[in-house]
Design an enzyme around this catalytic site. Structure first.
Site, PDB file in Angstrom:
ATOM      1  N   LYS A   1       0.871  -1.289  -0.041  1.00 25.69           N
ATOM      2  CA  LYS A   1       0.101   0.050   0.314  1.00 25.69           C
ATOM      3  C   LYS A   1       0.763   1.136   0.060  1.00 25.69           C
ATOM      4  O   LYS A   1       1.692   1.567   0.993  1.00 25.69           O
ATOM      5  CB  LYS A   1      -0.905   0.014   1.286  1.00 25.69           C
ATOM      6  CG  LYS A   1      -1.895   1.194   1.086  1.00 25.69           C
ATOM      7  CD  LYS A   1      -2.680   1.472   2.391  1.00 25.69           C
ATOM      8  CE  LYS A   1      -1.840   2.400   3.195  1.00 25.69           C
ATOM      9  NZ  LYS A   1      -1.761   3.827   2.408  1.00 25.69           N
TER      10      LYS A   1
ATOM     11  N   SER B   1       5.031   7.363  10.212  1.00 30.12           N
ATOM     12  CA  SER B   1       5.389   7.919  11.535  1.00 30.12           C
ATOM     13  C   SER B   1       5.436   7.022  12.587  1.00 30.12           C
ATOM     14  O   SER B   1       4.904   5.868  12.474  1.00 30.12           O
ATOM     15  CB  SER B   1       4.472   9.095  11.842  1.00 30.12           C
ATOM     16  OG  SER B   1       2.942   8.493  11.916  1.00 30.12           O
ATOM     17  N   THR B   2       5.744   7.564  13.856  1.00 29.50           N
ATOM     18  CA  THR B   2       6.102   6.533  15.118  1.00 29.50           C
ATOM     19  C   THR B   2       4.574   6.483  15.561  1.00 29.50           C
ATOM     20  O   THR B   2       4.251   5.312  16.024  1.00 29.50           O
ATOM     21  CB  THR B   2       7.006   7.284  16.151  1.00 29.50           C
ATOM     22  OG1 THR B   2       8.219   7.308  15.554  1.00 29.50           O
ATOM     23  CG2 THR B   2       6.800   6.685  17.337  1.00 29.50           C
TER      24      THR B   2
ATOM     25  N   GLU C   1       9.959  15.870  15.700  1.00 34.99           N
ATOM     26  CA  GLU C   1      10.280  15.929  14.209  1.00 34.99           C
ATOM     27  C   GLU C   1       9.622  16.813  13.434  1.00 34.99           C
ATOM     28  O   GLU C   1       8.021  16.499  13.606  1.00 34.99           O
ATOM     29  CB  GLU C   1      10.155  14.328  13.845  1.00 34.99           C
ATOM     30  CG  GLU C   1      10.324  14.167  12.278  1.00 34.99           C
ATOM     31  CD  GLU C   1      10.003  12.828  11.766  1.00 34.99           C
ATOM     32  OE1 GLU C   1       9.049  12.038  12.174  1.00 34.99           O
ATOM     33  OE2 GLU C   1      10.871  12.096  11.177  1.00 34.99           O
TER      34      GLU C   1
ATOM     35  N   GLU D   1       9.754   0.941  10.419  1.00 37.24           N
ATOM     36  CA  GLU D   1      10.973   2.157  10.136  1.00 37.24           C
ATOM     37  C   GLU D   1      10.037   3.349  10.318  1.00 37.24           C
ATOM     38  O   GLU D   1       9.312   3.867   9.594  1.00 37.24           O
ATOM     39  CB  GLU D   1      11.555   2.115   8.836  1.00 37.24           C
ATOM     40  CG  GLU D   1      11.852   0.769   8.127  1.00 37.24           C
ATOM     41  CD  GLU D   1      13.504   0.681   8.883  1.00 37.24           C
ATOM     42  OE1 GLU D   1      13.931   1.367   9.553  1.00 37.24           O
ATOM     43  OE2 GLU D   1      14.052  -0.506   8.641  1.00 37.24           O
TER      44      GLU D   1
ATOM     45  N   CYS E   1      13.434  10.810   6.716  1.00 40.61           N
ATOM     46  CA  CYS E   1      13.399  10.382   8.274  1.00 40.61           C
ATOM     47  C   CYS E   1      14.772  10.585   8.701  1.00 40.61           C
ATOM     48  O   CYS E   1      14.679  10.840  10.091  1.00 40.61           O
ATOM     49  CB  CYS E   1      12.956   8.850   8.191  1.00 40.61           C
ATOM     50  SG  CYS E   1      13.884   7.723   7.158  1.00 40.61           S
TER      51      CYS E   1
HETATM   52  P1  NAD Z   1       2.096   8.147   8.366  1.00 42.13           P
HETATM   53  O1  NAD Z   1       2.398   7.223   9.410  1.00 42.13           O
HETATM   54  O2  NAD Z   1       0.904   9.068   8.590  1.00 42.13           O
HETATM   55  O3  NAD Z   1       1.683   7.366   6.874  1.00 42.13           O
HETATM   56  C1  NAD Z   1       2.465   6.475   6.435  1.00 42.13           C
HETATM   57  C2  NAD Z   1       1.652   5.364   5.601  1.00 42.13           C
HETATM   58  O4  NAD Z   1       0.956   4.645   6.710  1.00 42.13           O
HETATM   59  C3  NAD Z   1       0.787   5.763   4.654  1.00 42.13           C
HETATM   60  O5  NAD Z   1       0.891   4.675   3.809  1.00 42.13           O
HETATM   61  C4  NAD Z   1      -0.513   5.808   5.372  1.00 42.13           C
HETATM   62  O6  NAD Z   1      -1.824   5.807   4.434  1.00 42.13           O
HETATM   63  C5  NAD Z   1      -0.398   5.002   6.299  1.00 42.13           C
HETATM   64  N1  NAD Z   1      -1.079   4.994   7.405  1.00 42.13           N
HETATM   65  C6  NAD Z   1      -1.648   6.111   8.024  1.00 42.13           C
HETATM   66  N2  NAD Z   1      -2.596   5.879   9.227  1.00 42.13           N
HETATM   67  C7  NAD Z   1      -2.563   4.284   9.152  1.00 42.13           C
HETATM   68  C8  NAD Z   1      -2.897   3.399  10.184  1.00 42.13           C
HETATM   69  N3  NAD Z   1      -3.774   3.867  11.427  1.00 42.13           N
HETATM   70  N4  NAD Z   1      -2.915   2.231  10.036  1.00 42.13           N
HETATM   71  C9  NAD Z   1      -2.027   1.625   8.826  1.00 42.13           C
HETATM   72  N5  NAD Z   1      -1.528   2.478   8.191  1.00 42.13           N
HETATM   73  C10 NAD Z   1      -1.804   3.698   8.315  1.00 42.13           C
HETATM   74  O7  NAD Z   1       3.269   8.955   7.867  1.00 42.13           O
HETATM   75  P2  NAD Z   1       3.602  10.141   7.104  1.00 42.13           P
HETATM   76  O8  NAD Z   1       3.331  11.424   8.053  1.00 42.13           O
HETATM   77  O9  NAD Z   1       2.867   9.905   5.696  1.00 42.13           O
HETATM   78  O10 NAD Z   1       4.983  10.126   6.917  1.00 42.13           O
HETATM   79  C11 NAD Z   1       5.951  10.839   7.465  1.00 42.13           C
HETATM   80  C12 NAD Z   1       6.804   9.930   8.473  1.00 42.13           C
HETATM   81  O11 NAD Z   1       7.457   8.846   7.988  1.00 42.13           O
HETATM   82  C13 NAD Z   1       7.630  10.655   9.374  1.00 42.13           C
HETATM   83  O12 NAD Z   1       7.509  10.410  10.671  1.00 42.13           O
HETATM   84  C14 NAD Z   1       9.172  10.013   8.963  1.00 42.13           C
HETATM   85  O13 NAD Z   1      10.223  10.246   9.842  1.00 42.13           O
HETATM   86  C15 NAD Z   1       8.557   8.589   8.658  1.00 42.13           C
HETATM   87  N6  NAD Z   1       9.605   7.991   7.722  1.00 42.13           N
HETATM   88  C16 NAD Z   1      10.309   6.786   8.260  1.00 42.13           C
HETATM   89  C17 NAD Z   1      11.094   6.242   7.458  1.00 42.13           C
HETATM   90  C18 NAD Z   1      12.232   5.315   7.902  1.00 42.13           C
HETATM   91  O14 NAD Z   1      12.773   4.506   7.179  1.00 42.13           O
HETATM   92  N7  NAD Z   1      12.703   5.199   9.112  1.00 42.13           N
HETATM   93  C19 NAD Z   1      11.413   6.764   5.934  1.00 42.13           C
HETATM   94  C20 NAD Z   1      10.446   7.614   5.558  1.00 42.13           C
HETATM   95  C21 NAD Z   1       9.534   8.286   6.302  1.00 42.13           C
END
Ligand code: NAD
Length: 497
Positions: free
Chosen positions: A193, A246-247, A399, A268, A302
């Site tokens: 996804k 995200s965390t 962050e 991650e 990230c």
């Molecule tokens: P997010 O957690 O909101 O979304 C990431 C993904 O999760 C999307 O595909 C989203 O549709 C899905 N999602 C959202 N809510 C969900 C739920 N309740 N259950 C399952 N899936 C769900 O994150 P974001 O704001 O889109 O991305 C930014 C974050 O990602 C930042 O915190 C960044 O640090 C992190 N990130 C980490 C890495 C790493 O490798 N550690 C790499 C890139 C980004």
């Protein structure tokens, strides 16, 4: 702002304009309820495409297809060297279509097209090729048994099963490549996804996987946002979730997995990565290193080096140098000639970065440069440096995921004291150290609680190097040999002889 927009190639324009579907069981399908969602170009702030918007019903179909392909299809019996060839073929196809994929990534995510090609498509091809070599090397062991009598005991390493993979928008192709390649190499089947904002390159990847010849049901793509991700996390027939994001979302996925079938979970997550600049640092490395560490991908990385600890003897020269790098950065549309930094992904993200920076200023931070959005229909934010900080301020702890650097001054000469400040975070994804003294560098690297550490460079990484976080930056590792620990189960077999 740079406005000389180059038109995308004809193949890119055609691809964006077509009717998009989700790939389920080898076929392109619309959402079961017919819903669609709009995809934006964040550099222009306008809608560019409609794609299906899935629900749990589409997840059910994709999981059922992945389950059939795992249990009954040709994938299970395919020889490891045949799996290798398919994965390698996928890398070749991506390389062949690199220009189109880079343009799609640039238009949908906002990153400059040159960065998309050299920094995302190229490394994705490299990672997939690196991983293609692994199926023939995923071996078990023979075990010397201590019980009485003679024994033959060994382990087998078997695919974990049906894997749900959920990725974010900040590096859509690369994040997908990091997930799909090792899962396929291990013999798993996949439901991927992409983020709801950036599905285009994941769909292109899926099309290339079909062309490469992966059997139907092995690689499925569902589209949608939190609802679809949550349906995957709580699905009783998914054996493992691999998540980047995200965390906060990572925590809810782990909770859902625990509450349903205790599926395996790798995460991650976010970061607030420290950069430590010692008094003897070579500033001709440290200044561009710090600047690219935070302004690459408009800070939406990230591992962004978002917290700098600079010794007081170099603080002013470092801040001046990074500020002039920030001011000379060409911020512009991704397809514009010479753009070095694009927009943020969405109006929501622009609002978040603006309000977090404003909160820092209310807490007492001073703006060295930037600190505001740019006049544009797109979601551009100026490269920003904040100083006058203390360790409790929100801009030092949280962050921001935007081009906002927090710079702190230290006076300490004690490595343990400096490490304590750098480690004072719930995260532990990355860190970097700038010094010419290798003893100091390696002693500090041993003291930092982070999964990736650069010496005289902020971003370090290679397809062969494991990547992941300490503490609330995640569970498990991607890339390298270690990624296979999350896609394989170990089976122990013993027979008295
Ligand atoms: P997010 O957690 O909101 O979304 C990431 C993904 O999760 C999307 O595909 C989203 O549709 C899905 N999602 C959202 N809510 C969900 C739920 N309740 N259950 C399952 N899936 C769900 O994150 P974001 O704001 O889109 O991305 C930014 C974050 O990602 C930042 O915190 C960044 O640090 C992190 N990130 C980490 C890495 C790493 O490798 N550690 C790499 C890139 C980004």
């Amino acid at each position: 702002m740079n406005v000389h927009i180059k038109s995308p190639g004809a193949a890119t324009t055609r691809y964006i304009a077509r009717r998009h579907g989700m790939l389920i069981d080898g076929k392109w399908r619309q959402a079961a309820n017919g819903a669609v969602s709009q995809i934006m170009d964040p550099g222009l702030g306008k809608v560019i495409a409609d794609v299906p918007c899935g629900t749990g019903a589409d997840v059910d179909l994709a999981v059922a297809a992945a389950r059939r392909a795992f249990e009954d299809g040709p994938w299970r019996m395919m020889k490891p060297n045949e799996r290798s060839k398919l994965i390698w073929r996928l890398a070749d196809l991506i390389e062949h279509h690199a220009d189109t994929i880079a343009e799609l990534e640039s238009i949908n995510n906002g990153m400059p097209v040159a960065v998309a090609k050299a920094g995302h498509v190229g490394p994705s091809v490299d990672l997939i090729r690196y991983t293609a070599g692994w199926p023939t090397k995923l071996t078990g062991e023979t075990i010397p048994v201590s019980s009485p009598g003679e024994w033959h005991a060994y382990t087998l390493r078997e695919p974990v099963g049906v894997v749900g993979q959920i990725v974010p928008w900040n590096g859509p192709l690369m994040m997908a490549a990091w997930k799909i390649a090792p899962a396929l190499a291990a013999g798993c089947t996949i439901v991927l996804k992409p983020a709801e904002q950036t599905p285009l390159t994941a769909l292109y990847l899926a099309e290339l996987a079909l062309e490469a010849g992966f059997p139907k049901g092995v690689f499925n793509v569902v589209l949608g946002g939190a609802e679809v991700g949550a349906a995957m996390a709580s699905h009783p027939d998914i054996d493992k979730i691999a998540f980047t994001g995200s965390t906060r979302t990572g925590r809810s996925i782990a909770t859902a997995a625990a509450a349903t079938n205790l599926k395996r979970v790798s995460l991650e997550l976010g970061g607030k990565s420290p950069v430590i600049v010692f008094p003897d640092a070579d500033l001709s490395l440290a200044i561009p290193g710090v600047a690219s560490g935070i302004f690459s991908n408009a800070g939406q990385i990230c591992t962004a080096g978002s917290r700098v600890y600079a010794h007081e003897s170099v603080f002013d020269r470092l801040v001046d140098g990074v500020a002039s790098a920030a001011q000379s950065l060409k911020v512009g549309y991704g397809l514009a000639e010479g753009s070095q930094m694009g927009p943020l992904i969405s109006s929501t993200q622009l609002e978040r970065v603006s309000s977090m920076t404003a909160q820092g200023v209310r807490e007492g931070a001073s703006v060295v440069t930037g600190g505001e959005a740019m006049e544009s229909d797109g979601y551009f934010y100026k490269p920003t440096i904040l100083a006058g900080l203390n360790p409790q301020m929100s801009v030092v702890r949280e962050e921001i995921f935007g081009p906002v650097l927090s710079v702190l001054r230290y006076t300490d000469d004690d490595l343990d004291g400096i490490a304590r400040q750098a480690n004072d975070s719930p995260y532990g994804l990355a860190a970097s150290i700038f010094t010419q003294n290798l003893q100091v560098a390696h002693k500090m690297a041993a003291r930092l609680r982070a999964g990736t550490i650069g010496i005289n460079r902020h971003f370090v990484g290679d397809s062969a190097m494991p990547f992941g976080g300490f503490r609330q930056s995640g569970w498990g590792r991607e890339r390298g040999r270690e990624v296979f620990d999350s896609y394989l189960e170990t089976k122990a077999i013993a027979s008295p002889l």
